[in-house]
Design a protein around this motif. Structure first.
Motif, PDB file in Angstrom:
ATOM      1  N   CYS A  18       0.822  -1.220   0.000  1.00 46.30           N
ATOM      2  CA  CYS A  18       0.000   0.000   0.000  1.00 46.30           C
ATOM      3  C   CYS A  18       0.849   1.260   0.000  1.00 46.30           C
ATOM      4  O   CYS A  18       0.339   2.348  -0.229  1.00 46.30           O
ATOM      5  CB  CYS A  18      -0.937   0.003   1.202  1.00 46.30           C
ATOM      6  SG  CYS A  18      -2.043  -1.406   1.188  1.00 46.30           S
TER       7      CYS A  18
ATOM      8  N   GLU B  49      -0.598  -4.604   6.089  1.00 48.58           N
ATOM      9  CA  GLU B  49      -1.692  -5.326   6.749  1.00 48.58           C
ATOM     10  C   GLU B  49      -1.598  -6.846   6.652  1.00 48.58           C
ATOM     11  O   GLU B  49      -1.762  -7.545   7.653  1.00 48.58           O
ATOM     12  CB  GLU B  49      -3.022  -4.840   6.145  1.00 48.58           C
ATOM     13  CG  GLU B  49      -4.259  -5.358   6.808  1.00 48.58           C
ATOM     14  CD  GLU B  49      -4.371  -4.938   8.269  1.00 48.58           C
ATOM     15  OE1 GLU B  49      -3.767  -3.927   8.667  1.00 48.58           O
ATOM     16  OE2 GLU B  49      -5.068  -5.649   9.007  1.00 48.58           O
TER      17      GLU B  49
ATOM     18  N   CYS C 278      -1.775   2.305   4.660  1.00 49.25           N
ATOM     19  CA  CYS C 278      -2.353   1.007   5.017  1.00 49.25           C
ATOM     20  C   CYS C 278      -2.987   1.080   6.407  1.00 49.25           C
ATOM     21  O   CYS C 278      -2.629   1.923   7.234  1.00 49.25           O
ATOM     22  CB  CYS C 278      -1.274  -0.069   4.943  1.00 49.25           C
ATOM     23  SG  CYS C 278      -1.984  -1.742   4.877  1.00 49.25           S
ATOM     24  N   ASP C 279      -3.913   0.141   6.636  1.00 50.42           N
ATOM     25  CA  ASP C 279      -4.869   0.227   7.759  1.00 50.42           C
ATOM     26  C   ASP C 279      -4.350   0.832   9.063  1.00 50.42           C
ATOM     27  O   ASP C 279      -4.973   1.717   9.626  1.00 50.42           O
ATOM     28  CB  ASP C 279      -5.384  -1.175   8.092  1.00 50.42           C
ATOM     29  CG  ASP C 279      -6.374  -1.686   7.069  1.00 50.42           C
ATOM     30  OD1 ASP C 279      -6.415  -1.144   5.950  1.00 50.42           O
ATOM     31  OD2 ASP C 279      -7.091  -2.641   7.388  1.00 50.42           O
TER      32      ASP C 279
ATOM     33  N   THR D 156      -4.036   1.826  -1.369  1.00 53.48           N
ATOM     34  CA  THR D 156      -4.733   1.088  -0.313  1.00 53.48           C
ATOM     35  C   THR D 156      -5.994   0.445  -0.883  1.00 53.48           C
ATOM     36  O   THR D 156      -6.404   0.755  -2.014  1.00 53.48           O
ATOM     37  CB  THR D 156      -5.101   2.046   0.833  1.00 53.48           C
ATOM     38  OG1 THR D 156      -5.752   3.201   0.281  1.00 53.48           O
ATOM     39  CG2 THR D 156      -3.854   2.514   1.580  1.00 53.48           C
ATOM     40  N   CYS D 157      -6.614  -0.435  -0.115  1.00 58.28           N
ATOM     41  CA  CYS D 157      -7.757  -1.196  -0.618  1.00 58.28           C
ATOM     42  C   CYS D 157      -8.823  -0.267  -1.217  1.00 58.28           C
ATOM     43  O   CYS D 157      -9.061   0.828  -0.713  1.00 58.28           O
ATOM     44  CB  CYS D 157      -8.334  -2.071   0.488  1.00 58.28           C
ATOM     45  SG  CYS D 157      -7.242  -3.464   0.867  1.00 58.28           S
TER      46      CYS D 157
ATOM     47  N   ALA E 145      -8.564   1.474   5.730  1.00 57.34           N
ATOM     48  CA  ALA E 145      -7.634   2.497   5.256  1.00 57.34           C
ATOM     49  C   ALA E 145      -8.393   3.696   4.695  1.00 57.34           C
ATOM     50  O   ALA E 145      -8.094   4.852   5.027  1.00 57.34           O
ATOM     51  CB  ALA E 145      -6.702   1.912   4.205  1.00 57.34           C
TER      52      ALA E 145
HETATM   53 FE1  FES Z   1      -3.219  -2.009   2.966  1.00 52.72          FE
HETATM   54 FE2  FES Z   1      -5.759  -3.031   2.488  1.00 52.72          FE
HETATM   55  S1  FES Z   1      -3.832  -4.104   2.571  1.00 52.72           S
HETATM   56  S2  FES Z   1      -5.142  -1.007   2.952  1.00 52.72           S
END
Ligand code: FES
Length: 565
Positions: A55, A87, A123-124, A195-196, A202
Motif C-alpha cells: 500500500c 496489513e 495502510c490500515d 490502499t484497498c 484504510a
Molecule cells: Fe493495505 Fe488493504 S492491505 S489497505
C-alpha cells in the motif's frame, strides 16, 4: 514574525549548547546542504516505505512531492523512516504493532529538530499510528495518505480489494467458483499501487483524518495513481511550512468537537468498525473520550449517505469522482460542529463554504434521500458484553437483526480453523457462531470476527449467520457480525463463559446482546476460568501487560492522556 528554531530545535545534550549546535551544523553540512537552507524552518517527513507494504509503493514519489512543496514554501525538508505496517504481511496481526509504530512516530517527532511534520501513510494501521504519535508529540503535523487503488476487471465486472476478495472466496468455498477461476481472480483484485479500493479501514481512516482537520480538504479519496495525489502531497508540504511558521498543534485540531464530527462522518460512510477503535485511540491521546451512549446518539441521528462497498456498490475511485469527503460533509453540515480548525488554518464552516462544482448523487446521496436513515455502526451492550460490542448494521442482514439462537462455540482461532468445515459439526443455519479468545489480550485482536460460514451450510446456500467474537473484522467485510465484545474472553469477560448449546439473543432495535444463561451459572463457570499465559519478554510482554480493552481503543495504557510528559 520570528522564524521557528529549525535545526537548532531540541539540541543534543552535551552540557554545552553552543558545542551541540556547532556539531549538529557540521554534520548537517556533511549532507551537502547549503547554509541558506540550513537556516530555514525544518519540516520532517515521516515515511514508511517497506518491501512488506504494498500500500506504500508510491512512497518515493509522494515524498519527493512533499519535499518539493516544502522547498517551494521556504522550508527545509528532512525525511525520516519509521516502521511500516503492511496489513497482510504481519503475524499474528498488524493491530499488535499499531501502538509500537505510534511510539516510534511520537518519539522521533519529539527527538528530532523539526518545526512541523508531514506524515505519509496509508495502510490500515499506519494512519492511526501516525495520528496517535502526532497527537502525543503535539508538534504541528499534517497527514498525507497514499490513496486508494483503482479497480481491476474480471469477466466484465470491476474488482477491488478486499470486499470482492471475500465475495469470491465465499463462492469458492461454496463450490460456485473453481480453482482456476479463483487463481485468476487473485491476480485481478489489487492491480495498482495504493490502499484497498473500497470503504475499508484504510479509506475510512483517510476520510476521518480529513474530517478531523488533520489533512488538507479534498485529499482523502484521490486515487494513489492519480496525478492529483502528487499535487496534494506538494500542497501538504507547503501547508507544513505555514504550520511551522504559524503553529496550529494537533491538540488544537483534535478536540472533542472535531472527534464527534469524525464519528459522524464515519456513520454516514457506513465505514469500518476498526475506525471506532482507531479514532478512540487517537482521541485518547488527547484525553478525549466519547461515551458509547453518545456514539449511539450520533449513529441514530446520522444517515448513511455513501454508496460504496462493502455497504453499497461503488469503489473509492467513484467516491473521489463523486465529490469525496467534502460532498458528504456538506450534506451533514447542520449536524457538525462548525468551528473546528484544520491544518489549513480555516474552520470547518469556512472550508465547507467553498462551492463544490458537482456531486454524483448515485454515490453521495442527499441528506433527505439516504441509503439508510440511521448510521452504519452501533454499540451493543448486555449480559454478553457489559462494556460494549460493535455491530455494523449497514453491512448486516436486516432479517437477522432480532435473532435468538443456539450458540456454537469455538474456543480460539485454532479450534475455529480445525472444526469450522468439519462435516460432523453440529450446526444449523439459525445457530449463532461464537469465537472466544481473539481479543486484544487473547490473540492481538486479529480480523477474525468474520467467521466463515461452515462449509456444509455455505454449500447449502447459507450466505449469512449471526457471528459473535471479541475479535475485529476487516473494514472490507460484511455480515451480521458482533465484534469487539468487551471485556474479552482472555480477561475473563462473560464471553469466556459461553458454551455450545447456550441461547444468545441479539436485538439491534434494543442495541443488546445477551447470554440467556442464569447469572449464577455464568459466575460459576467464570470461577473455573483460567487466564491464558503471558509472553515473558520484549514488546509482546509490554503489549500484553498494558493493552487496554476495545472501549479504550486498545492503546497501551501508559500512552493515553493529554500528551504531556
Ligand atoms: Fe493495505 Fe488493504 S492491505 S489497505
Amino acid at each position: 514574525m520570528s522564524e521557528p528554531p529549525g535545526l537548532d530545535g531540541g539540541l543534543t545534550n552535551y552540557g554545552d549548547r553552543d558545542f551541540a549546535r556547532y556539531l549538529r551544523r557540521s554534520m548537517a553540512r556533511s549532507m551537502g546542504i547549503s547554509n541558506e537552507l540550513l537556516a530555514r524552518p525544518v519540516v520532517g517527513i515521516a515515511i514508511s516505505p517497506s518491501g512488506f507494504n504494498n500500500c506504500h509503493r508510491t512512497m518515493p514519489e509522494l515524498t519527493e512531492a512533499v519535499a518539493r512543496g516544502v522547498l517551494a514554501a521556504g522550508g527545509l525538508p528532512r525525511t525520516f523512516p519509521t516502521i511500516s505496517l503492511g496489513e497482510v504481511f504481519l503475524n499474528p496481526t498488524s493491530m499488535v504493532f499499531r501502538n509500537l509504530m505510534s511510539m516510534d512516530v511520537e518519539e522521533m517527532i519529539r527527538a528530532q529538530p523539526m518545526d512541523a511534520v508531514v506524515l505519509i501513510g496509508g495502510c490500515d494501521k499506519t494512519v492511526p499510528a501516525q495520528l496517535m504519535g502526532a497527537a502525543s508529540a503535539d508538534r504541528p503535523a499534517i497527514q498525507v495518505v497514499t490513496g486508494p487503488m483503482m479497480t481491476g476487471r474480471h469477466k466484465g465486472e470491476r474488482l477491488g480489494a478486499c470486499t470482492d476478495c471475500r465475495r469470491f472466496w465465499a463462492k469458492f468455498r461454496a463450490g460456485e467458483v473453481d480453482r482456476a477461476e479463483i487463481d485468476q481472480v487473485e491476480g485481478r483484485l489489487a492491480v495498482t499501487a495504493g490502499t484497498c479500493a473500497v470503504m475499508g479501514t484504510a479509506s475510512t481512516m483517510a476520510c476521518i483524518t480529513e474530517a478531523l482537520g488533520m489533512s488538507l480538504p479534498g485529499t482523502a479519496a484521490i486515487p494513489a495513481v492519480d496525478a492529483q495525489r502528487l499535487v496534494a502531497a506538494e500542497e501538504s508540504g507547503k501547508a507544513a511550512v505555514r504550520l511551522a511558521r504559524n503553529p496550529i498543534r494537533p491538540s488544537e485540531i483534535i478536540t472533542e468537537r472535531s472527534v464527534e464530527n469524525a464519528f459522524r462522518l464515519l456513520m454516514s460512510l457506513g465505514g469500518s468498525t476498526n475506525a471506532i477503535l482507531h479514532l478512540t485511540a487517537v482521541a485518547g491521546r488527547r484525553g478525549i473520550r466519547i461515551p458509547f451512549a453518545r456514539l449511539n446518539e450520533i449513529s441514530d441521528e446520522t444517515p448513511v449517505l455513501v454508496d460504496l462497498k462493502p455497504v453499497g456498490d461503488g469503489y473509492m475511485e467513484d467516491f473521489h469522482a463523486a465529490g469525496g469527503v467534502g460532498a458528504v460533509l456538506r450534506e451533514l453540515q447542520p449536524l457538525l460542529h462548525p468551528d473546528c480548525v484544520g491544518v489549513d488554518g480555516r474552520t470547518l464552516s469556512e472550508r465547507l463554504s467553498e462551492p463544490l462544482p458537482w456531486v454524483d448523487r448515485r454515490v453521495v446521496r442527499p441528506f433527505g434521500d439516504p441509503i439508510a436513515k440511521e448510521g452504519g455502526l452501533i454499540v451493543l451492550s448486555g449480559s454478553l458484553a457489559p462494556d460494549g460490542a460493535i455491530f455494523k448494521r449497514a453491512a448486516a442482514t436486516p432479517a437477522l437483526f432480532e435473532t435468538e439462537g443456539r450458540a456454537v462455540v469455538f474456543e480460539n482461532l485454532e479450534d475455529l480453523s480445525l472444526r469450522i468445515d468439519d462435516p460432523n459439526l453440529d450446526v444449523v443455519r439459525n445457530d449463532i457462531l461464537v469465537l472466544k479468545n481473539a481479543g486484544p489480550h487473547g490473540a492481538g485482536m486479529p480480523e477474525a470476527g468474520y467467521l466463515p460460514i461452515p462449509a456444509k451450510l455455505a454449500r447449502a446456500g447459507v450466505k449469512d449467520m449471526v457471528r459473535i467474537s471479541d475479535a475485529r473484522m476487516s473494514g472490507t467485510a460484511y455480515g451480521t457480525i458482533v465484534l469487539h465484545t468487551a471485556p474479552e474472553a482472555a480477561v475473563g469477560g462473560p464471553l469466556a463463559a459461553v458454551r455450545s448449546g447456550d441461547r444468545i439473543r441479539l436485538s439491534v432495535a434494543r442495541k443488546r446482546i445477551d447470554l440467556l444463561v442464569d447469572e449464577g451459572e455464568i459466575q460459576r463457570r467464570l470461577a473455573e476460568w483460567v487466564a491464558p499465559p503471558k509472553p515473558k519478554r520484549g514488546y509482546g510482554m509490554l503489549y500484553r501487560n498494558t493493552v487496554t480493552q476495545a472501549p479504550l481503543g486498545c492503546d497501551l495504557d501508559f500512552l493515553a492522556g493529554d500528551g504531556s510528559k
